[in-house]
Design an enzyme around this catalytic site. Structure first.
Site, PDB file in Angstrom:
ATOM      1  N   VAL A 120       2.287  16.848  52.720  1.00  0.00           N
ATOM      2  CA  VAL A 120       1.996  15.928  51.860  1.00  0.00           C
ATOM      3  C   VAL A 120       1.578  14.708  53.089  1.00  0.00           C
ATOM      4  O   VAL A 120       0.819  15.243  53.986  1.00  0.00           O
ATOM      5  CB  VAL A 120       4.126  14.899  52.282  1.00  0.00           C
ATOM      6  CG1 VAL A 120       3.748  15.540  54.310  1.00  0.00           C
ATOM      7  CG2 VAL A 120       4.067  13.928  51.925  1.00  0.00           C
ATOM      8  N   HIS A 545       3.022  23.356  67.152  1.00  0.00           N
ATOM      9  CA  HIS A 545       1.631  22.375  67.614  1.00  0.00           C
ATOM     10  C   HIS A 545       0.349  23.565  67.656  1.00  0.00           C
ATOM     11  O   HIS A 545      -0.428  23.809  68.467  1.00  0.00           O
ATOM     12  CB  HIS A 545       2.004  23.156  69.527  1.00  0.00           C
ATOM     13  CG  HIS A 545       3.342  21.655  69.552  1.00  0.00           C
ATOM     14  ND1 HIS A 545       3.476  21.614  70.741  1.00  0.00           N
ATOM     15  CD2 HIS A 545       3.436  20.841  68.277  1.00  0.00           C
ATOM     16  CE1 HIS A 545       4.336  20.730  70.530  1.00  0.00           C
ATOM     17  NE2 HIS A 545       4.650  19.997  69.464  1.00  0.00           N
ATOM     18  N   HIS A 589       2.811  17.736  73.263  1.00  0.00           N
ATOM     19  CA  HIS A 589       2.997  17.774  71.776  1.00  0.00           C
ATOM     20  C   HIS A 589       1.369  17.501  71.176  1.00  0.00           C
ATOM     21  O   HIS A 589       0.552  16.030  72.069  1.00  0.00           O
ATOM     22  CB  HIS A 589       4.206  16.897  71.344  1.00  0.00           C
ATOM     23  CG  HIS A 589       5.679  17.067  71.977  1.00  0.00           C
ATOM     24  ND1 HIS A 589       6.236  17.334  71.784  1.00  0.00           N
ATOM     25  CD2 HIS A 589       6.425  17.445  72.795  1.00  0.00           C
ATOM     26  CE1 HIS A 589       7.566  18.380  72.191  1.00  0.00           C
ATOM     27  NE2 HIS A 589       7.273  17.457  73.867  1.00  0.00           N
TER      28      HIS A 589
END
Ligand SMILES: Cc1cc2nc3c(=O)[nH]c(=O)nc-3n(C[C@H](O)[C@H](O)[C@H](O)COP(=O)(O)OP(=O)(O)OC[C@H]3O[C@@H](n4cnc5c(N)ncnc54)[C@H](O)[C@@H]3O)c2cc1C
EC number: 1.1.99.29
Length: 610
Positions: A120, A545, A589
């Site tokens: 997306v 990740h 992250h």
């Protein structure tokens, strides 16, 4: 988590589509026939986290033309992407996910697990869980040392900072973050949790009671140590997700006449358009097609686009090596097996895949302040949704956690007896602890009654390395993603130690009388490391990740895929700017590091072409 949340939110989400009005932004082009030209200064493959950052920065100069090719759909049709709390419902197996599955993982009892990546506009930043940090300064300093480029050092990267805005409820955040560590001029709004959760005070009390888990005033990393437990900083502003699309591609950027964003198109192959003056093959053209419906492998009508300056690959840690290999850049023996002619033999392409694992440890609790009833009760969901729609406040304005933290194993830990410390340095965590005030166990149905605490642990410095390889020479075929989770002794020990750490955390007096017991019967009876290991192998999943599959190395290194200026080795005209270039997984992250990487890449590219 995703399955049950999607179920419980399905009614609310349908409602949202009708009620939420998105800010007006220009319509993105979906048909190649609408294009006026097939020549642009820069062709960016992938309108994700890095790709849109670059597109935005490069088109600041009105005479620079850029086209972005994004395989996924526009985010403008999915207002539910904006609600922080429901992020886990956005995947897997949805229209905004590539719906990739790993190979059977030997370290996970041969389970095949979802390997989620955004399909997306905004890429994974449009569907991720909004945790936001920059990892440790050591991580950046290691990148600098590996690449031989001093400009990747933290002190030089710190200038590419986010924009810290208030919490969603504008509560007093003194004592919850260190304002001096944050810029207010960056592009990505980030914020602290907007509503308290019933476990917040217990978490904070634990930081006073257990020396092992000190309070950390600011969990953003970079200038501030990551070590300790504190409040989560989210990539959200005013209760709404900040993705690369909502920030870098805001309405003033998307309306720039020098920028074209084409969605629903898949780049299928780069091809050689000549040779550079120093004899390197130049790759400045590529083929793309309309993205086919899932499962359709029939090649559509091929379109061509050419970069007069550079092609930039920002297709992510899976998409970028896939495209390189489809273009004949990869391990020649593997390419030959798939009838792909090799242009550049580079076995590092697709190798070195490194990812974090997520271990959700669920505990039954004696208390009613958890969010479990929100997850079960349609009336509460509707009113919480309504609160978010009208005020951008309440539980839906927060990410899935308010508090979390990072910690290191002691230097004399037996875990280092056989493996040298793999962390980037002394301020880099070995594992992360995330406190969620509800039942969060992907793949397991939520119990119909009861209240829960989930203590997620994430080993931060994994040493297992996997790979991305092609399944076939068909560009629509999903590549083979094999992260090789938990295949080193260090990683298994780190995972076990992280679960034991979680158990110590909730044994603090602050949780006395609150935590009733383990939800997992396996963990309940796990009285030895070997039994905890079995439990982890049965329950752990990806943290999504992935990095390392087009790794950066110094220009004279014998391995690696890009140089320190992100140029593709052995090729003229191509750079790679996305998570694939990190040679080691950053210790936190990964979206924050990707944003910083892309910001610096924009500076490098502007300087190189001016
Ligand atoms: C479910 C999930 C949760 C996560 N949670 C967090 C979190 O809480 N905090 C955090 O910091 N990080 C999180 N991450 C990781 C983080 O979001 C990613 O590391 C980061 O966004 C990757 O950025 P990227 O630019 O490398 O790739 P992406 O943002 O994934 O962008 C790649 C883009 O390229 C497109 N693409 C791929 N192939 C092609 C092709 N052939 N042609 C055209 N387009 C193509 C893709 O559709 C995609 O839009 C999460 C990731 C996921 C998936």
């Amino acid at each position: 988590m995703a399955d049950f949340l999607r179920t419980w939110l399905s009614i609310g989400l349908v409602g949202l589509v009708f009620y939420v009005v998105l800010p007006a932004r220009a319509v993105l082009i979906t048909l190649p026939l609408q294009l006026n030209t097939t020549f642009y200064d820069y062709v960016i493959v992938g309108g994700g986290t890095a790709g849109l950052t670059l597109a935005s920065r490069l088109t600041e100069n009105a005479s620079t033309t850029v086209i972005v090719l994004e395989a996924g759909i526009s985010d403008q049709h999915f207002p539910n992407l904006q609600i922080p709390f429901i992020a886990p419902t956005l995947s897997p197996k949805t229209q905004v996910d590539w719906n990739t599955t790993t190979t059977a993982q030997p370290g996970l009892n041969n389970r095949e697990i979802p390997y989620i990546r955004g399909h997306v506009l905004g890429g994974s930043s449009s569907i991720n869980y909004l945790f936001h940090q920059y990892c440790s300064s050591d991580d950046w300093d290691r990148l600098s040392s590996i690449s031989g480029d001093i400009n990747w050092e933290w002190t030089r990267m710190a200038k590419y900072h986010e924009n810290l805005v208030a919490s969603a409820d504008f509560h007093n955040t003194i004592g919850q973050f260190d304002g001096s560590d944050h810029s207010k001029t960056g592009q990505v709004p980030i914020s602290l949790p907007g509503s308290n959760q019933s476990i917040d005070t217990r978490v904070l009390a634990t930081t006073q009671q257990l020396a092992e888990f000190p309070f950390n005033l600011d969990t953003g990393g970079g200038d501030h140590s990551l070590l300790g437990v504190g409040f989560l900083i989210s990539s959200a502003g005013n209760g709404t997700r900040s993705s690369s699309s909502t920030t870098y591609l805001n309405s003033s950027v998307i309306n720039r006449p020098n920028l074209v964003v084409l969605v629903n198109v898949t780049a299928t192959m780069l091809f050689q358009s000549g040779n550079s003056t120093n004899g390197l093959p130049s790759f400045r053209s590529l083929h793309y097609t309309a993205t086919p419906p899932p499962g359709n492998l029939t090649l559509g009508t091929i379109q061509r686009v050419t970069a007069t300056k550079e092609i930039i690959l920002s297709a992510g840690a899976i998409g970028t090596p896939q495209l390189l290999m489809l273009s004949g850049i990869g391990d020649s023996a593997a390419l030959a097996r798939l009838q792909i002619n090799t242009t550049i033999n580079n076995p590092s392409v697709g190798a070195n895949l490194s990812d974090h694992m997520l271990i959700p440890n669920v505990f039954a609790v004696n208390g009613t302040g958890t969010l479990d009833d929100l997850l079960r009760n349609a009336t509460t969901q509707a009113s919480t949704l309504n609160q978010w729609k009208t005020t951008k406040k309440g539980s839906f304005a927060n990410s899935v956690s308010n508090t979390y933290g990072f910690t290191r194993f002691p230097a004399n830990s037996s875990i280092f007896n056989t493996t040298p410390d793999p962390s980037a340095g002394p301020n880099t965590p070995h594992w992360e602890i995330i406190l969620s005030n509800f039942f969060f166990q992907p793949g397991t149905a939520m119990p119909s009654t009861g209240n829960f605490l989930t203590v997620v642990t994430v080993p931060s410095t994994p040493t297992s390395r996997g790979s991305v390889t092609l399944r076939s020479n068909n560009p629509y075929d999903q590549p083979i993603v094999d992260p090789q989770y938990l295949t080193t002794a260090f990683d298994m020990s780190a995972a076990v130690e992280s679960v034991k750490g979680a158990l110590r955390f909730i044994s603090a007096p602050a949780w006395s009388g609150y935590v009733v017991g383990n939800f997992s019967n396996v963990l309940k009876t796990a009285t030895s490391d070997a039994l905890i290991e079995q439990y982890i192998r049965g329950i752990a999943g990806s943290a999504f990740h992935g990095v390392g599959t087009a790794a950066m190395s110094s220009s004279n290194a014998t391995t690696g895929v890009v140089n320190s200026d992100l140029t593709l080795k052995g090729v003229d005209g191509v750079r790679i700017v996305d998570s694939s270039v990190f040679p080691f997984i950053p210790s936190c992250h990964t979206q924050g590091p990707v944003y910083l990487l892309a910001e610096r890449a924009a500076d490098i590219i502007k300087a190189a072409n001016n």
